[in-house]
Design a protein around this motif. Sequence first.
Motif, PDB file in Angstrom:
ATOM      1  N   PHE A 314       0.841  -1.188   0.000  1.00  0.00           N
ATOM      2  CA  PHE A 314       0.000   0.000   0.000  1.00  0.00           C
ATOM      3  C   PHE A 314       0.878   1.241   0.000  1.00  0.00           C
ATOM      4  O   PHE A 314       2.075   1.179   0.248  1.00  0.00           O
ATOM      5  N   ARG A 315       0.253   2.366  -0.264  1.00  0.00           N
ATOM      6  CA  ARG A 315       0.972   3.636  -0.249  1.00  0.00           C
ATOM      7  C   ARG A 315       0.061   4.702   0.346  1.00  0.00           C
ATOM      8  O   ARG A 315      -1.177   4.597   0.282  1.00  0.00           O
ATOM      9  N   PRO A 316       0.619   5.746   0.954  1.00  0.00           N
ATOM     10  CA  PRO A 316      -0.221   6.747   1.617  1.00  0.00           C
ATOM     11  C   PRO A 316      -0.894   7.703   0.639  1.00  0.00           C
ATOM     12  O   PRO A 316      -0.312   8.071  -0.380  1.00  0.00           O
ATOM     13  N   ASP A 317      -2.121   8.074   0.952  1.00  0.00           N
ATOM     14  CA  ASP A 317      -2.811   9.125   0.198  1.00  0.00           C
ATOM     15  C   ASP A 317      -2.480  10.461   0.864  1.00  0.00           C
ATOM     16  O   ASP A 317      -2.922  10.739   1.980  1.00  0.00           O
ATOM     17  N   LEU A 318      -1.681  11.267   0.196  1.00  0.00           N
ATOM     18  CA  LEU A 318      -1.241  12.546   0.743  1.00  0.00           C
ATOM     19  C   LEU A 318      -1.963  13.730   0.121  1.00  0.00           C
ATOM     20  O   LEU A 318      -1.663  14.880   0.428  1.00  0.00           O
ATOM     21  N   GLU A 359      10.260  11.739  16.028  1.00  0.00           N
ATOM     22  CA  GLU A 359      10.457  11.133  14.708  1.00  0.00           C
ATOM     23  C   GLU A 359       9.240  11.312  13.814  1.00  0.00           C
ATOM     24  O   GLU A 359       9.339  11.206  12.591  1.00  0.00           O
ATOM     25  N   LEU A 360       8.086  11.586  14.403  1.00  0.00           N
ATOM     26  CA  LEU A 360       6.846  11.725  13.638  1.00  0.00           C
ATOM     27  C   LEU A 360       6.493  13.176  13.319  1.00  0.00           C
ATOM     28  O   LEU A 360       5.482  13.434  12.671  1.00  0.00           O
ATOM     29  N   SER A 361       7.317  14.104  13.763  1.00  0.00           N
ATOM     30  CA  SER A 361       6.997  15.520  13.557  1.00  0.00           C
ATOM     31  C   SER A 361       7.354  15.967  12.148  1.00  0.00           C
ATOM     32  O   SER A 361       8.081  15.281  11.419  1.00  0.00           O
ATOM     33  N   HIS A 362       6.836  17.129  11.775  1.00  0.00           N
ATOM     34  CA  HIS A 362       7.032  17.696  10.447  1.00  0.00           C
ATOM     35  C   HIS A 362       7.398  19.176  10.564  1.00  0.00           C
ATOM     36  O   HIS A 362       7.258  19.776  11.639  1.00  0.00           O
ATOM     37  N   PRO A 363       7.844  19.784   9.471  1.00  0.00           N
ATOM     38  CA  PRO A 363       8.091  21.234   9.493  1.00  0.00           C
ATOM     39  C   PRO A 363       6.855  22.024   9.901  1.00  0.00           C
ATOM     40  O   PRO A 363       6.967  23.142  10.406  1.00  0.00           O
ATOM     41  N   GLU A 364       5.669  21.458   9.668  1.00  0.00           N
ATOM     42  CA  GLU A 364       4.405  22.075  10.102  1.00  0.00           C
ATOM     43  C   GLU A 364       4.135  21.601  11.521  1.00  0.00           C
ATOM     44  O   GLU A 364       3.680  20.467  11.733  1.00  0.00           O
ATOM     45  N   PRO A 365       4.402  22.411  12.553  1.00  0.00           N
ATOM     46  CA  PRO A 365       4.189  21.957  13.931  1.00  0.00           C
ATOM     47  C   PRO A 365       2.728  21.597  14.182  1.00  0.00           C
ATOM     48  O   PRO A 365       1.815  22.252  13.681  1.00  0.00           O
ATOM     49  N   GLY A 366       2.540  20.551  14.953  1.00  0.00           N
ATOM     50  CA  GLY A 366       1.177  20.163  15.314  1.00  0.00           C
ATOM     51  C   GLY A 366       0.547  19.142  14.402  1.00  0.00           C
ATOM     52  O   GLY A 366      -0.601  18.747  14.624  1.00  0.00           O
ATOM     53  N   VAL A 367       1.268  18.683  13.375  1.00  0.00           N
ATOM     54  CA  VAL A 367       0.751  17.668  12.449  1.00  0.00           C
ATOM     55  C   VAL A 367       1.537  16.381  12.648  1.00  0.00           C
ATOM     56  O   VAL A 367       2.773  16.394  12.691  1.00  0.00           O
ATOM     57  N   TYR A 368       0.809  15.283  12.752  1.00  0.00           N
ATOM     58  CA  TYR A 368       1.457  13.980  12.918  1.00  0.00           C
ATOM     59  C   TYR A 368       0.774  12.946  12.036  1.00  0.00           C
ATOM     60  O   TYR A 368      -0.456  12.859  12.006  1.00  0.00           O
ATOM     61  N   LEU A 369       1.571  12.163  11.342  1.00  0.00           N
ATOM     62  CA  LEU A 369       1.081  10.985  10.648  1.00  0.00           C
ATOM     63  C   LEU A 369       1.429   9.793  11.524  1.00  0.00           C
ATOM     64  O   LEU A 369       2.593   9.607  11.892  1.00  0.00           O
ATOM     65  N   VAL A 370       0.432   8.989  11.883  1.00  0.00           N
ATOM     66  CA  VAL A 370       0.658   7.867  12.791  1.00  0.00           C
ATOM     67  C   VAL A 370       0.077   6.589  12.192  1.00  0.00           C
ATOM     68  O   VAL A 370      -0.629   6.608  11.200  1.00  0.00           O
ATOM     69  N   GLY A 371       0.369   5.485  12.852  1.00  0.00           N
ATOM     70  CA  GLY A 371      -0.154   4.204  12.377  1.00  0.00           C
ATOM     71  C   GLY A 371       0.466   3.811  11.050  1.00  0.00           C
ATOM     72  O   GLY A 371       1.578   4.213  10.710  1.00  0.00           O
ATOM     73  N   MET A 372      -0.269   3.035  10.277  1.00  0.00           N
ATOM     74  CA  MET A 372       0.222   2.575   8.984  1.00  0.00           C
ATOM     75  C   MET A 372       0.673   3.726   8.097  1.00  0.00           C
ATOM     76  O   MET A 372       1.660   3.616   7.370  1.00  0.00           O
ATOM     77  N   LYS A 373      -0.032   4.841   8.172  1.00  0.00           N
ATOM     78  CA  LYS A 373       0.309   5.954   7.288  1.00  0.00           C
ATOM     79  C   LYS A 373       1.689   6.517   7.594  1.00  0.00           C
ATOM     80  O   LYS A 373       2.379   7.005   6.702  1.00  0.00           O
ATOM     81  N   SER A 374       2.107   6.447   8.845  1.00  0.00           N
ATOM     82  CA  SER A 374       3.421   6.978   9.197  1.00  0.00           C
ATOM     83  C   SER A 374       4.537   6.190   8.526  1.00  0.00           C
ATOM     84  O   SER A 374       5.627   6.719   8.301  1.00  0.00           O
ATOM     85  N   TYR A 375       4.287   4.957   8.186  1.00  0.00           N
ATOM     86  CA  TYR A 375       5.301   4.113   7.560  1.00  0.00           C
ATOM     87  C   TYR A 375       5.375   4.300   6.048  1.00  0.00           C
ATOM     88  O   TYR A 375       6.235   3.701   5.400  1.00  0.00           O
TER      89      TYR A 375
END
Length: 467
Positions: A314-318, A359-375
Amino acid sequence: MNAPATTEPPVVVIGAGPAGLAAAAHLLDQGIEPLVLEAGQKAGAAVREWTHVRLFSTWGEVVDPAAEKLLAPTGWTRPDPATYPSGGDWAEQYLQPLADVLGDRVRLGAAVTGVSRTGRDRIVDAGREQQPFVVHFTRADGREERVFARSVIDASGTWATPSPAGGSGLPALGERAAANRITYRVPDLKDPAVRTRYAGKRTAVIGSGASAFTTLAYLADLAKSKNGAGTKGVWILRRGISGSTFGGGEADQLPARGALGLAAKAAVDEGHADAVTGFRTEAIERDTDDRLVLVGEDGRRLDAVDEVIVLTGFRPDLSFLDELRLGLDERLQAPVELAPLIDPNQHSCGTVYPHGHRELSHPEPGVYLVGMKSYGRAPTFLAMTGYEQVRSVAAAIAGDLASADRVELTLPETGVCGGAGLFDAPDAAEADGGGCCAPVPQLVQLSAPAAARASAEQSPADGCCGS
């Protein structure tokens, strides 16, 4: 228009699956109000699409501690922690009760279509971090709505975006035209209609992970059944067969996961499936009998099949996150700090380093991708990894960095963790002085040879690669 300033907006969690509902439970445990937006009509909508598949993790490994704490006052008790739930069990006996406890904090039939900063597209810097997030979503009846958020946790998974059959990462030529004969899910052969579709047919199974193993075992069982005579699997691997092809086997610390590999091996050994290795699909054509012919990048044309089951990951829908400033690895599409820790060229399920909010943070503070999508596209994810992720993220949002940074996780080693198309460099097998990856692809079309069978029986305890 800015969000109302009278009350602090909630943390929006996208997806009411295992990671999303666990995130909501951890947020409540931190005294933070969550709002879960779920595109499906029931909690665990994606899990419900594979109700017939049994997990290779036990109940003791797929229930989040904060969720169990939230459920306890209702009289809910966890099923026997040593038993293995099916997808249906997981959804009905755990995810649905958890969603029921969360009540109005879970909005069903709410498909997120976009996330941004209020009044700021991704270009604008001025005052960006002071603005709340705005999340747009569409109701089942087509109504468009929005909600403001102090933070966004995307736990929407990757189930809706399976990878194609094409070896280049693009759909094979003719793949879309043959859509009525192709599925991207493990078939439910207990369903009479589905059983009829595959009984007595020749079916190509493309993939090398747990889903492919399960499907090969199902087809072998069908072939041995009263009405399944003539059922045949054609197992398409992009690499060669080696000791690691079938996972950890009896050495796997998740016994049910190891059993999947052994069942796939048995399907080949017993002649219910032929293995075709080193094959990258370039085109899917129809012959004069309207059957499907797979054509490889090397020009090989396989014997015609009636059905194709594509299980290449699978691949993430961004797409709905396009207005946010995400930092994603260019290969895996995972957060840049997480990517090297889960790179399937180096790691199996059990060797992934414990990780959390940093490790889950982004340049946009306050946004996190978790679970399967984080991988992203990495295939090594386990539920317990997601639960630890959301515990850390919830603590970070609450400002409890000491707890958020205290990430501890022990994962079972070995097993089916490799993904398609990530281990094809000729030097891969020698990169670490005799690592676990298989050798250069062998172009053969036959049942697993004796040498491969012997190798599989002695597969290393830390087997990490697939094809």
